[in-house]
Write an enzyme that holds these catalytic residues in place. Structure first.
Site, PDB file in Angstrom:
ATOM      1  N   CYS A  59     -10.520  37.614  14.388  1.00 51.21           N
ATOM      2  CA  CYS A  59      -9.210  36.959  14.472  1.00 51.21           C
ATOM      3  C   CYS A  59      -8.107  37.983  14.237  1.00 51.21           C
ATOM      4  CB  CYS A  59      -9.157  35.789  13.494  1.00 51.21           C
ATOM      5  SG  CYS A  59      -7.807  34.647  13.832  1.00 51.21           S
ATOM      6  N   GLU A  90     -17.820  34.020  10.387  1.00 49.76           N
ATOM      7  CA  GLU A  90     -18.045  33.784   8.950  1.00 49.76           C
ATOM      8  C   GLU A  90     -17.834  32.314   8.596  1.00 49.76           C
ATOM      9  OE1 GLU A  90     -15.332  34.894  10.225  1.00 49.76           O
ATOM     10  OE2 GLU A  90     -13.644  33.965   9.169  1.00 49.76           O
ATOM     11  N   HIS A 148     -14.351  32.630  14.579  1.00 50.39           N
ATOM     12  CA  HIS A 148     -14.711  33.040  13.217  1.00 50.39           C
ATOM     13  C   HIS A 148     -16.206  32.888  12.941  1.00 50.39           C
ATOM     14  CE1 HIS A 148     -10.673  33.489  11.377  1.00 50.39           C
ATOM     15  NE2 HIS A 148     -10.320  32.682  12.358  1.00 50.39           N
TER      16      HIS A 148
END
Lengths: 273, 993
Positions: free
Chosen positions: A105, A235, A233
């Site tokens: 990002c 994660e 994302h």
């Protein structure tokens, strides 16, 4: 066996450093340190002590001059105390040493605006950018990402498609000219593209493609495959309870985002450390 | 010398910002333009070389791939009207600040005092448009005159060589700091005039108390010793006005209320806060005994409850109504970053984990004439949503729960509730971290942003109705990044044990923060001239009460001061030593060595006289409407789904990052297409644990028009049933009350004050009764009591509104339940009995009626139901669960079905009711404490056994077809609609906003 050491840079508006460090640990990193940018600038910590550099999502300096612009300016120009050079120079040596870099990002925006991606032919002249979504607004929604199996990207090896959330206002990928885009495509650097749920074809259709990215590009690597950035994302999907439909679908315990981190750790263990 | 750097997109690059404005001008103002394009302008006012300015323009200010820049010449071409909007002097310009830092990094030289970078945006409007229309668009859409200035040029008015003239919005420092004495030995009328002129919001009795204070010869003698006279200084008067403001002192909640009920029975209530709110919590905590999970209630910036042995949870909800009425974006942004500071500054300091937000607006489609000075509700909607979006997203805090509530009376004052939760280690350095204490001799250190004129009189301003003279300086813009840097620093300073206490600088600024912290030691000495200022020229009193954002005050022991300051410097956070905490008994401020404020701590904190408020309850005479007989309810259901209170809020939800921190287990939107409405959020604050926090809320101002007692009871129940619906543990949940009222003090301006005060008393009685009955302690709260608009003869009072937020625990997030139906063949159970309770309901509102039969909560049966549901959830018997609220059974069924992607087939004859209700009342009653649950057929016996002796109806099943089918009492089909039709009706109204 030697330790695999991951570093996550924080400060000045990064937001996702904790979950990125967590993902690194779950994927098998022996160390995953969250290091404040002031510790790099003071010279207290050096990138050279690590193998896996993570640039986490967030809003560096509020994205006030455009996403990650002011952050890129700091890394390029702020001098490291007592020593020489800038954080940017440390990153360049890090990459030259065969290590891994992943920007998510805002971290992806930073890599692109510093010229580290796509870095065609090794040139660090900025040749692409990430700009405002076609919708003109920030958007948080989950996206299907088709993987290019022919890509040199070490992070996406062996994957066909992954499902991850985007959370950004400036995620539309644009290149400076058609030649750059062609080079990216012909060298298979655009390793992740927004697609339908079957991961079959890239799409320009909203909301599957949430920002109008050129050629539906969601993630990009350099020609070494070791520097990688993506708007979605990974994660944020490490465990099945991160999935928006985990209460109604049979899902494996490990989330799809974790696979990218596992690939990184595997590469480091097998080829570097 | 000043330069103007103009940055624009290259030819052929989509201008998303411009296109959005063009679209919104068409949608909202009916103005059709050929195109709108935008340019960014940086006005650089600093000693730099041309080469340095060129490097800035080409480097950080411009993206070479898509942008081009020009210095001191225009980029604008091919337009009919040019509008350039910039900030007024002194208004926070975050982009300007970042731009200045970028240049400093490039040149390696800091800017000198008075130098700066100022930003503005140029809008190039092309199409049929004249200057008057451009002015209208600018005033009503592109800019806010309170904080921004603009210039409008026709295409023939722009100098092709030099472009728009350079304007530098620097604050001119022409005033010399001085301290004035205020003569209070004047008539009552003159006292009130002083209060009004100074925006002090003090009433006559309070002014007389001040007058008497400075007449006391002993007080005068003590003042003379420190060089002060027998008159209060402006610094003192302002400090008193802030501390005694309704906003800070909660005078109405502390008042003596003389209440008379409908039977003429009289009762005196000595502080509704102490009697009902503190009272309920202390009864509940005693009853819980060993299981009491409250750690810190009412005394700190936020409440603290136990999470587990190692961690404690912090929760706080604030309102930011008045600033949001004037500047929706800035007001809401400061609302969220302000409540964030409360969460962080609780105990020894905590880390933020999530935000919540609830807004009450008038309809964005409001089409009646608006009273003077009010912004259009759509503009308020857009600005507030964007403010919270920037505040939350940029701070890295997920926004995981919220609501939008609509009533046209909120045109008078929108309600903007901002909540935040944080987590802290249960113990730090061997001591409970929810406790803190300033020591005598500790230094007063302010960290974070600098002080400016922004936010002066915020506390007193929000203690009044919105009126003609409402001040511009009360409006301010937050800076999430400066704040974020400060928070990063604070957590490290906390872990290193570098301070003894901290609090945030919010309402009342240093006056409040230092004044409150000094209660630990009994005094302080504060050197106002040492405070870092954004620009020179501030008066000492302004420094003391400025509410400039992003600041915290810490008590730092002398031995740690150097380490504290140097850590701050290393992390690029400004921290300044402003004085010391003492045990002198005095609130003392100095300016350049001279005492300018010397007030007894006791007087400033305890001296405010208690208000006496009359309250008289006379129930309104209301009747139930006759409902015409009806064969089918398909259209009614679709109309209800499309009502603003019920319809999908996805367009807002997706603008908020609700997943950062990777803890959101039940997200705001769930179901087969990720678009069904969740009842509550489940959040894992610790990445390596499945223990979770559950957060939800209840809010039902619609019922206030009948009886605020039941409004409050229903809000509490709604919050709790949402909480248990997803799997929250009903034995481990705390509440938080946020009252937003219209002025309840009888006066010339408020002739119906007795009724409004009685409404307040009744809501508080219910708060006490139901919190005790449910065993839910209150841990924090806030009240905002002047939500009225009055200009000329127009007065708008909001409906009395309480947001009841709940926060609690869930042992294992993997047991969480979402609201969407999961599988054909699953059985549908309705928990709870349906009564003839449509008073204040959405269905009656749809029919233009209010009704009389407001829903009433039976806490005992509800509690038994919620406990049984918790058991069923822990035994994995529940596949989905959704509460019944606005729109009743029919709406809840439809939402469950279209969110899950399967049909439902339901028989109304199976619904347990009290008396013979008829189909429409069963479908749309809003009786409290009801939930719809789906259960796998194989588990039905085990599930039913858990609810033995309770009201439980097996009303139908989930079906493969994609239709919602409801059969009436005689078996005839009353509703048959496809999921697609229903979802479309539900998604349409706010999809484009």
């Amino acid at each position: 066996m030697k330790e695999i050491r991951a570093i996550v840079i924080s400060g000045n508006g990064t937001n996702c450093e904790r979950e990125v460090a967590h993902a690194c640990r779950v994927a098998g990193a022996d160390v995953a340190d969250i290091v404040h940018i002031s510790e790099l600038l003071s010279g207290a910590v050096s990138l050279s002590d690590y193998h896996f550099l993570n640039l986490a999502g967030g809003f560096l300096d509020g994205d006030d001059l455009g996403s990650a612009k002011a952050g890129a300016n700091r890394l390029l120009h702020a001098r490291i105390q007592g020593g020489q050079g800038s954080v940017a120079q440390q990153i360049e040596s890090f990459v030259a040493a065969g290590k891994l870099v992943m920007g998510v990002c805002n971290g992806f925006q930073l890599l692109v605006k510093m010229g580290y991606l796509p870095a065609l032919g090794g040139s660090l002249q900025q040749s692409a950018t990430l700009t405002h979504n076609d919708g003109g607004r920030f958007v948080d929604r989950w996206t299907y990402l088709k993987v290019d199996p022919a890509s040199p990207c070490v992070f996406t090896r062996g994957l066909e498609g992954i499902y991850l959330p985007v959370r950004h206002g400036e995620g539309k990928f644009v290149t400076s000219c058609d030649e750059v885009l062609e080079a990216i495509e012909s060298r298979h650097l655009s390793c992740l593209k927004y697609s339908g749920p079957d991961y079959a074809e890239p799409t320009q259709e909203y909301p599957l493609n949430p920002n109008g990215s050129t050629n539906a590009i969601a993630g990009l690597c350099d020609e070494t495959g070791r520097v990688f950035g993506l708007m979605p994302h990974p994660e944020a999907y490490v465990h099945r309870t991160h999935h928006p439909r985990w209460t109604r679908e049979d899902l494996p315990e490990e989330g799809m985002g974790l696979l990218l981190y596992q690939n990184a750790i595997r590469f480091l263990r097998e080829e570097l450390v | 010398m000043a330069w103007r750097i103009v940055v624009g997109l290259k030819e052929g690059v989509v201008d998303a910002r411009g296109e959005r404005i063009q679209k919104e001008l068409s949608q909202h103002m009916g103005i059709e333009l050929e195109s709108v394009r935008t340019l960014d302008v940086y006005t650089v006012d600093a000693k730099l070389s041309d080469a340095e300015v060129e490097a800035a323009a080409a480097g950080p200010f411009c993206d070479p791939v898509i942008q081009e820049s020009a210095i001191n010449r225009p980029l604008a071409q091919d337009f009919d009207m040019l509008v350039e909007v910039g900030y007024r002097p002194g208004v926070t310009d975050n982009v300007g600040r970042t731009a200045r830092e970028a240049i400093q990094y490039q040149t390696g030289r800091p800017f000198a005092g008075g130098e700066g970078v100022y930003t503005s945006v140029q809008y190039l409007l092309k199409g049929k448009i004249d200057k008057d229309q451009a002015e209208l668009i600018t005033r009503d859409f592109l800019a806010n005159a309170l904080i921004q200035r603009w210039i409008i040029l026709g295409s023939d008015e722009l100098d092709p060589e030099t472009g728009v003239a350079v304007t530098i919005p620097r604050v001119s420092a022409d005033s010399v700091p001085c301290v004035q004495e205020m003569n209070l030995a004047v008539s009552d009328e003159a006292l009130l005039q002083i209060s009004r002129d100074g925006m002090l919001a003090l009433n006559l009795e309070e002014m007389l108390t001040l007058q008497a204070y400075v007449r006391d010869p002993e007080v005068i003698a003590r003042r003379e010793k420190v060089g002060l006279g027998a008159q209060l200084t402006d610094v003192e008067l302002e400090a008193l006005a802030q501390t005694w403001s309704e906003h800070c002192k909660h005078k109405i909640f502390s008042a003596r209320i003389e209440y008379m009920d409908e039977n003429g029975k009289q009762e005196v209530i000595d502080s509704i806060f102490k009697t009902y709110i503190v009272g309920a919590t202390s009864v509940i905590r005693k009853a819980k005994g060993e299981d009491d999970f409250c750690l810190s209630v009412f005394k700190d910036n936020a409440g603290v409850i136990r999470f587990n042995d190692d961690w404690s949870l912090v929760f706080k909800v604030e309102t930011h109504n008045s600033p949001s009425a004037l500047d929706p974006y800035g007001g809401a942004l400061t609302g969220i970053v302000g409540v964030n500071r409360d969460g962080v500054a609780t105990g020894m300091g905590a880390r933020l984990i999530f935000n919540t937000d609830v807004f009450c607006f008038a309809s964005p489609f409001y089409d009646k004439p608006l009273p003077q000075r009010l912004l259009h509700p759509r503009r308020i909607f857009e600005g507030v949503v964007e403010g919270v979006e920037h505040g939350g997203n940029k701070s890295g805090v997920p926004t995981i729960n919220g609501s939008l509530v609509f009533d046209d009376r909120f045109a008078g004052k929108p309600l903007v509730y901002c909540g935040t939760a944080a987590i802290m280690p249960a113990k730090l350095h061997g001591k409970p971290s929810h406790e803190k204490k300033v020591q005598v001799g500790d230094h007063i250190v302010m960290a974070g942003g600098r002080i400016g004129k922004d936010g002066i009189h915020g506390a007193t301003f929000s203690s009044e109705e919105l009126h003609e003279g409402s001040p511009v300086t009360a409006v301010q813009i937050g800076d999430p990044i400066t704040q974020r840097k400060m928070f990063d620093f604070l957590i490290i300073a906390r872990d290193r044990g570098l301070y003894n206490s901290l609090t945030d600088n919010g309402a009342g600024g240093l006056s409040s923060s230092v004044g409150e912290m000094a209660e630990d030691t009994g005094g302080f000495e504060l050197h106002l001239d040492r405070a870092p200022l954004k620009y020179p020229g501030l008066q000492p009193w302004e420094i003391l009460i400025s509410e400039a954002q992003e600041r915290m005050t810490m008590a730092v022991p002398p031995a740690k001061l150097d380490e504290f300051i140097s850590l701050a410097r290393e992390m690029d956070v400004e921290a300044t030593d402003l004085g010391t905490f003492t045990d002198s008994g005095y609130f003392r401020c100095l300016y350049e060595g001279k005492t300018v404020c010397y007030l007894e701590m006791e007087f400033i904190h305890e001296g405010v006289p208690q208000m006496v408020i009359p309250a008289r309850w006379e129930p309104r005479v209301l009747t139930e409407p006759e409902l015409p007989a009806c064969e089918r309810f398909d259209d009614d259901l679709k109309a209800l789904l499309g009502r603003l209170d019920i319809c999908s809020k996805e367009s807002v939800v997706r603008r908020y990052d609700h997943e950062v921190q990777a803890g959101t287990v039940i997200k705001p939107m769930v179901g087969v297409a990720n678009d069904g409405p969740s009842d509550a959020a489940v959040f894992r604050p610790l990445l390596d644990s499945f223990e979770a926090v559950v957060v939800s809320h209840g809010i039902c101002p619609n019922f206030s028009d009948i009886d605020t007692y039941h409004m409050m009871a229903c809000a509490i129940d709604e919050g709790l049933r949402n909480f248990v619906s997803v799997g929250g543990n009903i034995e481990h949940v705390a509440g938080l009350d946020n009252f937003c009222w219209c002025d309840p003090v009888k006066s010339e301006k408020t002739p119906d004050g007795e009724y409004k005060a009685a409404q307040l008393v009744r809501a508080n009685k219910a708060l006490y009764d139901y919190c005790v009955a449910f065993g839910v302690p209150l841990i924090s709260g806030k009240d905002s009591m002047k939500n009225d608009y009055q200009i000329g003869n127009t007065k708008i009072s909001i409906p009395p509104t309480v947001l009841f937020s709940v926060i609690g625990k869930m042992e294992d997030a993997r047991l969480a339940i979402s609201m969407d139906v999961k599988k054909p063949g699953d059985l549908i159970y309705l928990l709870g009995t349906t009564f003839d309770e449509l008073g204040g309901s959405e269905y009656y509102a749809l029919k233009g009626e209010l009704g009389a039969n407001v829903p009433k909560v039976d806490a005992q049966s509800a509690m038994a139901r919620y406990r049984a549901l918790n058991l069923a959830q822990s035994q994995r018997l529940v596949r989905s669960c959704h509460d019944l609220s606005d729109g009743g059974l029919a709406v809840s069924l439809a939402e469950k079905a279209f969110s899950g992607g399967f049909g439902v087939d339901v028989d109304l004859a199976k619904v347990a009711t009290e008396g013979d209700l008829g189909a429409n009342r069963i479908l749309f009653s809003e009786s409290a404490s009801r939930l719809l649950v789906t259960v796998g057929a194989e588990n039905s016996a085990a599930f039913e056994a858990l609810f033995a002796g309770q009201s439980l109806s097996l009303i139908g099943e989930v079906v493969e077809s994609k239709d919602v089918v409801v059969r009436g009492l005689n078996g005839k089909v009353l509703i048959q609609c496809s999921n697609d039709q229903l979802k479309q009706a539900w998604q349409a109204p706010l999809r484009e906003l």
